[in-house]
Write a protein that holds these residues in place. Sequence first.
Motif, PDB file in Angstrom:
ATOM      1  N   ALA A  98       0.768  -1.268  -0.128  1.00 35.68           N
ATOM      2  CA  ALA A  98      -0.038  -0.038  -0.053  1.00 35.68           C
ATOM      3  C   ALA A  98       0.803   1.461  -0.027  1.00 35.68           C
ATOM      4  N   GLN A 113      -7.883  11.298  -0.688  1.00 36.99           N
ATOM      5  CA  GLN A 113      -7.857  10.294  -1.598  1.00 36.99           C
ATOM      6  C   GLN A 113      -8.498   9.017  -1.341  1.00 36.99           C
ATOM      7  N   TRP A 114      -9.317   8.417  -2.084  1.00 31.20           N
ATOM      8  CA  TRP A 114     -10.115   7.335  -1.806  1.00 31.20           C
ATOM      9  C   TRP A 114      -9.143   6.218  -1.353  1.00 31.20           C
ATOM     10  N   GLU A 115      -7.936   5.846  -1.607  1.00 31.14           N
ATOM     11  CA  GLU A 115      -6.919   5.006  -1.606  1.00 31.14           C
ATOM     12  C   GLU A 115      -6.683   5.252   0.045  1.00 31.14           C
TER      13      GLU A 115
END
Length: 146
Positions: A98, A113-115
Amino acid sequence: MRLVLLYLTGLVFGVGISISGMANPAKVLNFFDLAGAWDASLLLVMGGALVTTFIGYRLVFRRQAPLLAGGFDLPPRRPIDARLIGGSVVFGIGWGIAGFCPGASLPALGTGQWEVYAFTGALIAGIFIARALQSIRPSARRRAAA
């Protein structure tokens, strides 16, 4: 006063993570890319943190007690066991995949950010899963011993 100091400590940590670029997963992943676009700056950040921590602990433990508590609350010494090694391996694999460690993901939530939200959600789910597994495991040991 204690809450204010806790907030300021978290703020300093978050600002430091952000300024150093460690909230950017690409920077972390480039550190692990030895054959490609290797970026040694993470090594410098970790080295700076180790030196600061070494000096800080030396100064703090000269005191009889912390400023805002009756005594130091230190974890007990435990031997290196399979649980520690397994947790370290899972942490390292997750960090390598990740590009986030748990501490750096929290200041990165501000990027929107969606991540980052996906990682932090998975982190929280993992904490609950690990706690559930730990609560199941002792009861299984008692049944096996009986």
